[in-house]
Design an enzyme around this catalytic site. Structure first.
Site, PDB file in Angstrom:
ATOM      1  CG  ASP A   1     106.981  21.815  39.518  1.00  0.00           C
ATOM      2  OD1 ASP A   1     106.572  21.086  40.431  1.00  0.00           O
ATOM      3  OD2 ASP A   1     106.244  22.590  38.878  1.00  0.00           O
TER       4      ASP A   1
ATOM      5  CE1 TYR B   1     105.946  32.124  44.913  1.00  0.00           C
ATOM      6  CE2 TYR B   1     105.244  29.977  45.657  1.00  0.00           C
ATOM      7  CZ  TYR B   1     105.933  30.765  44.760  1.00  0.00           C
ATOM      8  OH  TYR B   1     106.590  30.190  43.712  1.00  0.00           O
TER       9      TYR B   1
ATOM     10  CG  ASP C   1     106.387  26.641  43.169  1.00  0.00           C
ATOM     11  OD1 ASP C   1     106.037  25.533  42.738  1.00  0.00           O
ATOM     12  OD2 ASP C   1     105.747  27.695  42.945  1.00  0.00           O
TER      13      ASP C   1
ATOM     14  CE  LYS D   1     120.469  33.937  43.334  1.00  0.00           C
ATOM     15  NZ  LYS D   1     121.589  33.368  42.568  1.00  0.00           N
TER      16      LYS D   1
ATOM     17  CG  ASP E   1     122.267  30.583  40.927  1.00  0.00           C
ATOM     18  OD1 ASP E   1     122.465  30.219  42.101  1.00  0.00           O
ATOM     19  OD2 ASP E   1     122.971  31.439  40.365  1.00  0.00           O
TER      20      ASP E   1
END
Ligand code: NAD
Length: 369
Positions: free
Chosen positions: A254, A143, A250, A194, A226
């Site tokens: 959620d 980000y 992020d 990852k 994942d």
């Protein structure tokens, strides 16, 4: 009376002031009952600040935030400010606070209260008793990484790009916090990246593994992001603390939030570096927004904000017993069938924001005799 604890309250917009009033009810009770006093300053942030001063946060309030022990924030934003210039939008106030306070660690607990087990979209046996903590790196990663942009190539085609980048220091400080948190809980830390397809993931794993020896009581494991998303909905109780980067955090936070079933129940904390005395800059806020659709009607659920205050007591003021008391009071009030409209189920009558705040304080009184 113990030493004053400096708290800056920024209630913000929409339901922010309504839910924050209930935190005031809790601090008033504590001041009366528990011989703890808070030195509370209030300020404006978001649209409320824009209306008063033409920007989403004043320099004076920013300076206050830097000098207090903790900031409690309600929520910012609303349709009234949708057409305000980007740099003055309500969110700009929040982003400035996070940036200048260098709040690099975002803590998002996902707790399923027994009484609300049916509110989850997952089967009760999967989520009953769930209590996990997601620790997300908040100030680096893709980000913020450079270069980033959208450009036109010599052949006329266009491309958009971002850069996922982490330094060893950025990984180490969030990982150390993860080990410390896990050490205070059940001692299990899951580091998520990852490493199978990303160099930054290989590096993340190397740095986290490299400091594990400093925390012999914590069991460290690694998981690809994942798979972690999958495991969170398959068997979330296998986790205790998950530490991960900005992007994966992020998404995974959620995902974990929804295991609990309701936005009105979710607290969060954002922490900065500790100074020599161990004090960290810190901001506590509910995960939800300003809920303009129900603002001003005494309908909002104040529990996320009250639980954020419990986190403030635990992490900024080292008052774990008082944090436990608040959490137990919330548990009991829900157990007694009290619900605001967002969490009400068939056959129950919803109570107001004010009534929920009063019920939680009354339960704290009952629990302490
Ligand atoms: P929201 O979280 O404000 O609301 C989503 C839905 O959940 C709404 O139906 C709302 O009524 C409900 N809800 C949220 N909190 C609740 C509570 N405590 N009790 C009962 N119901 C609750 O998200 P949104 O509608 O996407 O955004 C509204 C505004 O809030 C926007 O301006 C957005 O930018 C802002 N926002 C701010 C923050 C923040 O301050 N950290 C976070 C998210 C959104």
């Amino acid at each position: 009376m113990s030493a004053n604890k400096k708290l800056l309250i920024l209630a913000g917009d929409g339901i922010g002031p309504e839910v924050m009033t209930q935190v005031g009810r809790v601090t008033d009770w504590m001041a009366k009952k528990r011989t703890v006093s808070f030195d509370v300053t209030e300020g404006l942030v978001g649209g409320a600040c824009y209306d008063a001063h033409g920007s989403a946060l004043t320099d004076e309030t920013m300076a206050d935030a830097m000098s207090v022990d903790a900031v409690m924030l309600g929520a910012v934003g609303g349709p009234k400010w949708d057409n305000v210039a980007r740099e003055h939008r309500p969110e700009a106030g929040l982003l400035r606070l996070r940036k200048e306070m260098d709040l690099y660690a975002n803590l998002r607990p996902a707790i399923v209260f027994d009484a609300l087990v049916e509110a989850s979209t997952l089967k009760p046996e999967i989520v009953q008793g769930l209590d996990i903590l997601i620790l997300r790196e908040l100030t680096a990663g893709v980000y913020f990484g450079e270069p980033r942009g959208i450009e036109t190539l010599p052949d006329g085609s266009r491309r958009g790009f971002d850069t996922q980048v982490y330094t060893d220091k950025e990984i180490e400080r969030i990982a150390r916090l993860g080990f410390e948190m896990a050490g205070k809980r059940t001692g299990r830390l899951m580091s998520v990246e990852k490493a199978n397809v990303m160099e930054s993931g290989v590096f993340w794993r190397e740095i986290v593994s490299g400091i594990a020896g400093d925390y012999p009581d914590v069991e460290l494991n690694h998981m690809y992001a994942d798979n972690c998303a999958m495991q969170l909905v398959r068997n979330p109780k296998q986790f205790d603390v998950i530490v991960t980067d900005n992007l994966f955090g992020d998404i995974l936070s959620d995902c974990a939030a929804m295991l609990t079933g309701s936005l009105g129940m979710l607290p969060s904390a954002s922490l900065g570096e500790a100074d020599e005395s161990g004090r960290r800059r810190a901001m506590y806020e509910p995960v939800h927004g300003s809920a303009p659709d129900i603002a001003g009607q005494d309908l909002a659920n104040p529990i996320a904000t009250i639980l954020s205050f419990a986190m403030c007591l635990r992490y900024s003021f080292d008052m774990s017993d008082d944090a436990d008391l608040i959490e137990q009071a919330v548990q009991n009030v829900l157990g007694a069938g009290l619900r605001t409209a967002d969490i009400v189920s068939d056959g129950m009558t919803a109570i107001s924001t004010t009534a929920m705040g009063e019920a939680i304080v009354a339960e704290m009184e009952k629990l302490t005799g």
